[in-house]
Design a protein around this motif. Structure first.
Motif, short mmCIF file in Angstrom:
data_model
loop_
_atom_site.label_atom_id
_atom_site.label_comp_id
_atom_site.label_asym_id
_atom_site.label_seq_id
_atom_site.Cartn_x
_atom_site.Cartn_y
_atom_site.Cartn_z
N GLY A 1 -4.02 2.80 -1.27
CA GLY A 1 -3.20 3.80 -0.49
C GLY A 1 -4.30 4.95 0.10
N VAL A 2 -3.26 6.04 0.48
CA VAL A 2 -4.14 7.15 0.77
C VAL A 2 -3.43 8.34 0.32
N LEU B 1 -2.08 8.12 -6.94
CA LEU B 1 -2.52 6.85 -6.62
C LEU B 1 -3.03 5.98 -7.41
N ARG C 1 -1.91 12.11 0.71
CA ARG C 1 -1.02 12.84 1.63
C ARG C 1 -1.74 14.21 1.87
N LEU D 1 -2.99 10.97 7.57
CA LEU D 1 -2.73 9.63 6.82
C LEU D 1 -3.39 8.66 7.59
N ASP D 2 -4.44 8.88 8.63
CA ASP D 2 -4.88 8.05 9.60
C ASP D 2 -5.66 6.83 8.70
N ALA D 3 -6.10 7.20 7.59
CA ALA D 3 -6.89 6.05 6.87
C ALA D 3 -5.91 4.90 6.48
N LEU D 4 -4.55 5.01 7.04
CA LEU D 4 -3.83 3.93 6.76
C LEU D 4 -4.08 2.61 7.56
N SER E 1 1.32 5.76 0.37
CA SER E 1 0.99 7.20 0.68
C SER E 1 1.50 7.87 -0.51
N ASP F 1 -6.92 1.28 7.96
CA ASP F 1 -7.78 0.56 7.55
C ASP F 1 -6.99 -0.63 6.81
N TRP G 1 1.12 -1.27 0.07
CA TRP G 1 0.11 0.20 0.09
C TRP G 1 0.93 1.23 -0.10
#
Length: 320
Positions: A183-184, A172, A186, A190-193, A165, A195, A163
């Protein structure tokens, strides 16, 4: 010969003395040189070459051998790409013969010029230092960079879900096209990482800014391999979490490694990575080339942080 120098922030394509070719070395007539973030830092005065290394810019190149030193094992006319501590952005370069590899079949010299630095970096930090095993999960910060592009492809080829960022939705999508699971973007967080966590390894060119996040999303017995400091060099680390999860924090640079270590690394690349190019599992991801006369534009493009993959400077158009 002419060579590119970064002097007090300015780039100068100027005349320099050609180095001698000693036993165990080869001289390469340079067709093209890869451009890396380290070149931006050296130009700005923040990343001087190691002691005894030329101040000419360029950490990788491809071209045609024009001279061989005794015991080199190569012959004049061979098409090669090379990992360098400096000197690649020049009409010719002399390098330890062990640090050159044949251009993978089907690739141009321009494409080959952007392979050595990023694939050596990705292999070293994921598989040699990071000791990735099949099935282990990877987080790649700056996933659309040159190193990130190489790392995604290696992870896909060697059965390591990864995955990323990145800085935009377009980047992405680019990473996913190479094989990233997702991924997420920036931004503020980056809190969604979380998941996608836990990860077994994070490849981190950012440093301080992502330290707390990395500790949160890494799992037990994970490896945090730091290869850059784009997000700062000083930050707080919760060593309690580091201990509780038994996380290994590994600092790594490639340029300053000694000649024998680099020779071993290049031999590993030839054995383990080069066949993946022949099978079409890896590609150079060369986004754009610039003639040496447009070097300022090339450096500006890389500094913009919008490049997906790699840029190359064409030194000798007659070879490409």
């Amino acid at each position: 010969m002419k060579a590119l120098q970064g002097i007090e922030g300015q780039l100068e394509w100027a005349q320099r003395d050609a180095p001698a070719c000693a036993p165990g070395q080869i001289r390469i007539r340079v067709a093209a040189a890869g451009l890396n973030r380290a070149d931006l830092l050296q130009r700005a005065g923040h990343y001087p070459p190691p002691p005894g290394v030329t101040d000419i810019l360029g950490l990788e190149c491809a071209g045609v051998i024009s001279e061989v030193g005794a015991g080199s094992g190569w012959k004049v006319g061979d098409r090669v790409c090379a990992l360098l501590a400096g000197g690649g952005m020049a009409e010719e370069v002399v390098v330890d013969a062990r640090h050159a590899l044949p251009v993978p079949e089907g690739l141009s010299l321009q494409e080959a010029a952007v392979i050595p630095e990023v694939y050596a970096t990705a292999w070293l930090n994921l598989y040699r230092l990071g000791a990735l095993q099949p099935g282990e999960r990877v987080l790649l910060h700056a996933g659309a960079s040159g190193v990130g592009s190489a790392a995604i492809q290696l992870c896909k080829a060697l059965d390591n879900p990864c995955w990323v960022s990145v800085g935009s939705a377009e980047r992405l999508a680019y990473c996913e096209s190479l094989g990233a699971q997702g991924g997420v973007l920036r931004g503020e967080t980056l809190d969604a990482l979380r998941d996608f966590a836990p990860f077994d390894l994070v490849l981190d060119p950012v440093g301080a800014k992502y330290a707390a996040l990395n500790l949160q999303v890494l799992g037990k017995d994970a490896r945090w391999v730091m290869i850059g400091l784009m997000g700062g060099r000083k930050g707080e680390v919760d060593f309690g979490t580091l201990l509780a999860k038994r996380i290994q924090l590994i600092g790594s640079t490639l340029r300053s490694r000694d000649a024998d270590d680099k020779a071993e690394l290049m031999a590993e690349l030839q054995e383990r990575v080069w066949p993946l190019f022949a099978r079409g599992q890896l590609t150079p991801r060369l986004e754009r080339t610039f003639p040496i006369g447009d070097v300022e534009a090339a450096f500006a493009a890389l500094a913009s942080n919008t490049v997906s993959g790699k840029l190359a400077l064409v030194i000798d158009e007659s070879l490409v």
